[in-house]
Design a protein around this motif. Structure first.
Motif, PDB file in Angstrom:
ATOM      1  N   SER A  74      12.370   5.766  -9.208  1.00 59.67           N
ATOM      2  CA  SER A  74      11.884   4.386  -9.175  1.00 59.67           C
ATOM      3  C   SER A  74      10.589   4.295  -8.384  1.00 59.67           C
ATOM      4  O   SER A  74      10.444   4.909  -7.326  1.00 59.67           O
ATOM      5  CB  SER A  74      12.929   3.464  -8.531  1.00 59.67           C
ATOM      6  N   LYS A  75       9.661   3.506  -8.881  1.00 60.22           N
ATOM      7  CA  LYS A  75       8.440   3.237  -8.135  1.00 60.22           C
ATOM      8  C   LYS A  75       8.758   2.207  -7.061  1.00 60.22           C
ATOM      9  O   LYS A  75       9.418   1.204  -7.326  1.00 60.22           O
ATOM     10  CB  LYS A  75       7.341   2.715  -9.056  1.00 60.22           C
ATOM     11  N   VAL A  76       8.282   2.464  -5.839  1.00 58.34           N
ATOM     12  CA  VAL A  76       8.619   1.608  -4.718  1.00 58.34           C
ATOM     13  C   VAL A  76       7.381   0.836  -4.273  1.00 58.34           C
ATOM     14  O   VAL A  76       6.336   1.430  -3.982  1.00 58.34           O
ATOM     15  CB  VAL A  76       9.187   2.432  -3.546  1.00 58.34           C
ATOM     16  N   PHE A  77       7.499  -0.478  -4.219  1.00 59.86           N
ATOM     17  CA  PHE A  77       6.408  -1.344  -3.775  1.00 59.86           C
ATOM     18  C   PHE A  77       6.687  -1.769  -2.332  1.00 59.86           C
ATOM     19  O   PHE A  77       7.704  -2.409  -2.047  1.00 59.86           O
ATOM     20  CB  PHE A  77       6.292  -2.565  -4.692  1.00 59.86           C
ATOM     21  N   LEU A  78       5.766  -1.385  -1.433  1.00 60.20           N
ATOM     22  CA  LEU A  78       5.958  -1.585  -0.002  1.00 60.20           C
ATOM     23  C   LEU A  78       4.750  -2.285   0.617  1.00 60.20           C
ATOM     24  O   LEU A  78       3.615  -2.114   0.154  1.00 60.20           O
ATOM     25  CB  LEU A  78       6.169  -0.239   0.704  1.00 60.20           C
ATOM     26  N   SER A  79       4.995  -3.004   1.693  1.00 57.10           N
ATOM     27  CA  SER A  79       3.922  -3.749   2.354  1.00 57.10           C
ATOM     28  C   SER A  79       2.928  -2.817   3.035  1.00 57.10           C
ATOM     29  O   SER A  79       3.307  -1.839   3.697  1.00 57.10           O
ATOM     30  CB  SER A  79       4.503  -4.698   3.399  1.00 57.10           C
ATOM     31  N   ASP A  80       1.646  -3.161   2.878  1.00 57.33           N
ATOM     32  CA  ASP A  80       0.587  -2.469   3.604  1.00 57.33           C
ATOM     33  C   ASP A  80      -0.058  -3.417   4.614  1.00 57.33           C
ATOM     34  O   ASP A  80      -1.180  -3.186   5.070  1.00 57.33           O
ATOM     35  CB  ASP A  80      -0.471  -1.944   2.626  1.00 57.33           C
ATOM     36  N   GLU A  81       0.672  -4.497   4.945  1.00 50.70           N
ATOM     37  CA  GLU A  81       0.182  -5.434   5.946  1.00 50.70           C
ATOM     38  C   GLU A  81       0.652  -4.983   7.335  1.00 50.70           C
ATOM     39  O   GLU A  81       1.439  -4.055   7.472  1.00 50.70           O
ATOM     40  CB  GLU A  81       0.702  -6.844   5.649  1.00 50.70           C
ATOM     41  N   GLY A  82       0.163  -5.663   8.372  1.00 51.04           N
ATOM     42  CA  GLY A  82       0.529  -5.292   9.736  1.00 51.04           C
ATOM     43  C   GLY A  82      -0.300  -4.123  10.230  1.00 51.04           C
ATOM     44  O   GLY A  82      -1.013  -3.470   9.463  1.00 51.04           O
ATOM     45  N   ASP A  83      -0.210  -3.846  11.538  1.00 49.47           N
ATOM     46  CA  ASP A  83      -0.996  -2.742  12.101  1.00 49.47           C
ATOM     47  C   ASP A  83      -0.274  -1.414  11.898  1.00 49.47           C
ATOM     48  O   ASP A  83       0.747  -1.332  11.200  1.00 49.47           O
ATOM     49  CB  ASP A  83      -1.311  -2.991  13.577  1.00 49.47           C
ATOM     50  N   TYR A  88       4.982   2.217   6.595  1.00 49.53           N
ATOM     51  CA  TYR A  88       6.066   3.099   6.147  1.00 49.53           C
ATOM     52  C   TYR A  88       5.619   4.560   6.235  1.00 49.53           C
ATOM     53  O   TYR A  88       4.481   4.894   5.887  1.00 49.53           O
ATOM     54  CB  TYR A  88       6.450   2.764   4.709  1.00 49.53           C
ATOM     55  N   LYS A  89       6.532   5.430   6.696  1.00 47.31           N
ATOM     56  CA  LYS A  89       6.195   6.828   6.943  1.00 47.31           C
ATOM     57  C   LYS A  89       6.798   7.795   5.924  1.00 47.31           C
ATOM     58  O   LYS A  89       6.656   9.004   6.085  1.00 47.31           O
ATOM     59  CB  LYS A  89       6.673   7.224   8.346  1.00 47.31           C
ATOM     60  N   TYR A  90       7.463   7.297   4.889  1.00 43.66           N
ATOM     61  CA  TYR A  90       8.169   8.216   3.988  1.00 43.66           C
ATOM     62  C   TYR A  90       7.630   8.201   2.560  1.00 43.66           C
ATOM     63  O   TYR A  90       8.298   8.656   1.630  1.00 43.66           O
ATOM     64  CB  TYR A  90       9.674   7.892   3.981  1.00 43.66           C
ATOM     65  N   ILE A  91       6.418   7.714   2.377  1.00 49.00           N
ATOM     66  CA  ILE A  91       5.924   7.533   1.009  1.00 49.00           C
ATOM     67  C   ILE A  91       5.451   8.833   0.350  1.00 49.00           C
ATOM     68  O   ILE A  91       5.326   8.888  -0.872  1.00 49.00           O
ATOM     69  CB  ILE A  91       4.801   6.485   0.957  1.00 49.00           C
ATOM     70  N   ASP A  92       5.178   9.873   1.147  1.00 47.77           N
ATOM     71  CA  ASP A  92       4.795  11.155   0.546  1.00 47.77           C
ATOM     72  C   ASP A  92       5.977  11.724  -0.234  1.00 47.77           C
ATOM     73  O   ASP A  92       7.104  11.759   0.262  1.00 47.77           O
ATOM     74  CB  ASP A  92       4.368  12.153   1.628  1.00 47.77           C
ATOM     75  N   GLN A  97       3.679   2.416  -4.091  1.00 52.37           N
ATOM     76  CA  GLN A  97       2.436   1.640  -4.120  1.00 52.37           C
ATOM     77  C   GLN A  97       2.460   0.653  -2.964  1.00 52.37           C
ATOM     78  O   GLN A  97       3.374  -0.161  -2.836  1.00 52.37           O
ATOM     79  CB  GLN A  97       2.283   0.879  -5.444  1.00 52.37           C
ATOM     80  N   LEU A  98       1.444   0.753  -2.092  1.00 51.16           N
ATOM     81  CA  LEU A  98       1.322  -0.161  -0.974  1.00 51.16           C
ATOM     82  C   LEU A  98       0.569  -1.405  -1.429  1.00 51.16           C
ATOM     83  O   LEU A  98      -0.450  -1.308  -2.098  1.00 51.16           O
ATOM     84  CB  LEU A  98       0.584   0.519   0.180  1.00 51.16           C
ATOM     85  N   VAL A  99       1.104  -2.569  -1.051  1.00 51.90           N
ATOM     86  CA  VAL A  99       0.530  -3.820  -1.553  1.00 51.90           C
ATOM     87  C   VAL A  99       0.173  -4.745  -0.405  1.00 51.90           C
ATOM     88  O   VAL A  99       0.772  -4.710   0.672  1.00 51.90           O
ATOM     89  CB  VAL A  99       1.507  -4.524  -2.512  1.00 51.90           C
ATOM     90  N   LYS A 100      -0.814  -5.604  -0.662  1.00 45.38           N
ATOM     91  CA  LYS A 100      -1.288  -6.577   0.312  1.00 45.38           C
ATOM     92  C   LYS A 100      -1.293  -7.973  -0.305  1.00 45.38           C
ATOM     93  O   LYS A 100      -1.059  -8.131  -1.509  1.00 45.38           O
ATOM     94  CB  LYS A 100      -2.700  -6.207   0.775  1.00 45.38           C
ATOM     95  N   LYS A 255      11.671   2.523   8.618  1.00 43.08           N
ATOM     96  CA  LYS A 255      10.253   2.847   8.713  1.00 43.08           C
ATOM     97  C   LYS A 255      10.007   4.323   8.391  1.00 43.08           C
ATOM     98  O   LYS A 255       9.098   4.671   7.637  1.00 43.08           O
ATOM     99  CB  LYS A 255       9.748   2.520  10.122  1.00 43.08           C
ATOM    100  N   GLU A 256      10.839   5.191   8.953  1.00 43.72           N
ATOM    101  CA  GLU A 256      10.639   6.636   8.785  1.00 43.72           C
ATOM    102  C   GLU A 256      11.244   7.164   7.496  1.00 43.72           C
ATOM    103  O   GLU A 256      10.866   8.242   7.029  1.00 43.72           O
ATOM    104  CB  GLU A 256      11.225   7.374   9.987  1.00 43.72           C
ATOM    105  N   GLY A 257      12.187   6.425   6.921  1.00 40.29           N
ATOM    106  CA  GLY A 257      12.798   6.832   5.661  1.00 40.29           C
ATOM    107  C   GLY A 257      14.262   7.173   5.820  1.00 40.29           C
ATOM    108  O   GLY A 257      14.605   8.154   6.491  1.00 40.29           O
ATOM    109  N   PRO A 258      15.164   6.370   5.239  1.00 38.38           N
ATOM    110  CA  PRO A 258      16.596   6.649   5.333  1.00 38.38           C
ATOM    111  C   PRO A 258      16.937   7.995   4.696  1.00 38.38           C
ATOM    112  O   PRO A 258      16.326   8.406   3.711  1.00 38.38           O
ATOM    113  CB  PRO A 258      17.231   5.495   4.545  1.00 38.38           C
ATOM    114  N   SER A 259      17.922   8.661   5.277  1.00 40.87           N
ATOM    115  CA  SER A 259      18.390   9.907   4.674  1.00 40.87           C
ATOM    116  C   SER A 259      19.040   9.615   3.328  1.00 40.87           C
ATOM    117  O   SER A 259      19.557   8.525   3.094  1.00 40.87           O
ATOM    118  CB  SER A 259      19.385  10.609   5.601  1.00 40.87           C
TER     119      SER A 259
END
Length: 462
Positions: A74-83, A88-92, A97-100, A255-259
C-alpha cells in the motif's frame, strides 16, 4: 464510492475505508495496527488495499499503515508538516508520499485534499474527500483525525504531559485556535469523520455520535464558539484528563515505524508452579483477566487483575512496563482478542498464556475483601486505616470522601513510597472497576492488609 467505518471500542478509535468501485482501489484512513478487518472487507467487496493515510503521529495506538505497506504494498500518505521532530523515520523501503497543506492525491477516482490543521500536534493534517468518480466536484466530507471531534477538539497538551516536550501546550492551543478558523470556512454540509469518540483521552468532552457535519459543529461545538484567542486557550487547557503514560511510547513507535506483526503461537502454561514463579519475577507482569469478584476470592500472589472489559487496554498501557515480559491468565476463547488489544498499543512481549483453571491448582491463593459503604464508615475514623481514592484529578476535585488520600491509579507505581504499609488500605474509585485493578496492584506490591470499597464514590454519594 464505497465507505465503511471501523471502531475499536477499547481505544474509542475510528478508522475508515474508502473504495473506488470503478478501479477496485481502496484506502484506509488512520488504520489500526491489526489490519485483518480491512483485509476481510476488501476481499468481500472486491477491493485492493492500495493506500493508507495518516492524519498525524498517533499517541494512543499503534498505526497499521506500516503493516499495510509491508503486507500489501500500500502507498502511504504521511504529513510533511511540522519541524524535524515531527518527521516520519520509516519511509525508506516503502512506497510513501509526504504531503503538505494544499496538496491533493487520488485513490482511483476519489480525491483527497490535504489541509494542515495543527494544534493537537504540529504535523497534524486533515483530508477533504471529493467523490470525483461519482461525478461530483463538491467535497463530501473531511477526515479530521484528532483535530475536530463531535462536540470537542483535540487536546494540545499531550506533548508536554505525556512526551515531556516542555512549553508546547500553550503553543499548541494557539495553533488550534487558528486551525479552527480554517474549519469555520468549510461548507456547512461537509460530513465530519473524526478519529475518536467518547472514551478517548485525546480530548475532554468527546461525543459518542460517530460523525457530524461542519455546520453542526460550528453551531454546537464549544471550541467553535470562541472568538477570543486568550479565552479559548484557557478553556482548552483546563480540566484535560491525565494522559496515559504509554502515549509517549506510542509517539516514538509511530514516528520510528511500528514493528511488523507475525502470527507466532504463544505458549500456554499448564503448571501452577511455573505460573507462580513467573508472578514472583519482577521482570514479568502477570495479568489475570477474570472478573474482579472471582479474582478477589482467590488469585496467584503477585498477579494483577485487569478484567477484559472496555477499559482493559487503557489500564494495561498505564500499568505495564514496555520492557517487561507479559503473561496473560485468560480462557482460550478470548486470548486472541486480548493479545490484539495489547498489541494495539505496542505491548508485544506476551511470552505465555495460562488458563484460568490452573489457578485452582494452587494451595496458597491470596484473597482480598470487598466492602460496602457501611464497611468503610465503620473504619473511616481509625488511625490504622488509610483510604485511597484512585480516581482522576477532575473527579477528586469535584468531590471526595473526607479523610481520603488521592493516588490516581495510573501513578500508583510512582507513589508507592507515599502509602503506609503499617496501616490497612481501603481503595475506592467511582464505581468499583478501577479500584479492583488498583487493589490488586497494591496487594501485589506488598500491601497485604487491603480492602476494596466496591460501590465506590457513587455509592458513598447515594
Amino acid at each position: 464510492m464505497y465507505f465503511r467505518t471501523f471502531f475499536d471500542e477499547k481505544l474509542a478509535q475510528y478508522s475508515y475505508m474508502v473504495g473506488c468501485q470503478r478501479t477496485g482501489e481502496a484506502i484506509v484512513i488512520d488504520p489500526a495496527r491489526h489490519i485483518a478487518p480491512y483485509e476481510e472487507t476488501a476481499k468481500k467487496e472486491g477491493f485492493r488495499l492500495t493506500a493508507a493515510a495518516e492524519t498525524h503521529i498517533h499517541a494512543d495506538f499503534v498505526s497499521g499503515a506500516h503493516q499495510m505497506a509491508k503486507d500489501h504494498g500500500s502507498k502511504v500518505f504521511l504529513s510533511d508538516e511540522g519541524d524535524e521532530d515531527w518527521k516520519y523515520k520509516y519511509i525508506d523501503g516503502i512506497d510513501a508520499q509526504l504531503v503538505k497543506d494544499g496538496d491533493a492525491f487520488k485513490v482511483g477516482n476519489i480525491e483527497f485534499k490535504v489541509m494542515h490543521t495543527p494544534g493537537h500536534t504540529p504535523e497534524h493534517i486533515s483530508f477533504v474527500l471529493t467523490d470525483k468518480g461519482g461525478g461530483s466536484h463538491i467535497p463530501m466530507g473531511i477526515f479530521t483525525g484528532d483535530f475536530v471531534f463531535v462536540g470537542d477538539v483535540g487536546r494540545p497538551d499531550l506533548l508536554e504531559k505525556a512526551a515531556g516536550v516542555k512549553d508546547t501546550a500553550n503553543t499548541g492551543a494557539i495553533q488550534m485556535f487558528h486551525s479552527l478558523k480554517k474549519f469555520k470556512e468549510l461548507p456547512d454540509h461537509l460530513v465530519v469523520w473524526p478519529g475518536h469518540g467518547a472514551g478517548s483521552a485525546c480530548g475532554k468532552a468527546l461525543g459518542a455520535v460517530p460523525m457530524s457535519t461542519a455546520g453542526y459543529e460550528k453551531q454546537t461545538n464549544w471550541a467553535l464558539q470562541h472568538t477570543e484567542e486568550d479565552a479559548f486557550v484557557k478553556e482548552l487547557l483546563a480540566d484535560q484528563p491525565e494522559p496515559p503514560k504509554y502515549f509517549a511510547m506510542m509517539k516514538k513507535v509511530n514516528k520510528e515505524g511500528p514493528s511488523i506483526l507475525t502470527r507466532e503461537t504463544v505458549p500456554v502454561i499448564a503448571s501452577v508452579h511455573e505460573l507462580e514463579k513467573l508472578a514472583a519475577d519482577e521482570n514479568t507482569f502477570v495479568i489475570d483477566t477474570r472478573p474482579a469478584v472471582e479474582f478477589a476470592n482467590g488469585h496467584i500472589e503477585g498477579t494483577i487483575n485487569m478484567p477484559y472489559t472496555k477499559i482493559f487496554t487503557n489500564w494495561a498501557g498505564w500499568l505495564t512496563d514496555y520492557d517487561q515480559s507479559i503473561v496473560i491468565i485468560a480462557p482460550e476463547y478470548n486470548r486472541k482478542e486480548i493479545q490484539q488489544s495489547l498489541e494495539s498499543i505496542g505491548l508485544d512481549r506476551i511470552v505465555a498464556f495460562a488458563d484460568t483453571e490452573v489457578i485452582a491448582q494452587s494451595t496458597v491463593l491470596e484473597t482480598y475483601k470487598n466492602i460496602d459503604v457501611n464497611g468503610l464508615k465503620e473504619q473511616l475514623d481509625s488511625d490504622d486505616v488509610y483510604v485511597i481514592d484512585i480516581r482522576q484529578d477532575k473527579e477528586w476535585n469535584e468531590g471526595h470522601i473526607p479523610g481520603a488520600h488521592h493516588h490516581m491509579l495510573g501513578y500508583l507505581k510512582e507513589e508507592l513510597h507515599n502509602i503506609p504499609k503499617d496501616k490497612k488500605i481501603i481503595v475506592h474509585c467511582q464505581s468499583g472497576a478501577r479500584s479492583a485493578i488498583g487493589t490488586s496492584y497494591l496487594q501485589a506490591a506488598g500491601f497485604k492488609q487491603i480492602e476494596n470499597m466496591a460501590p465506590g464514590f457513587a455509592g458513598w454519594q447515594q
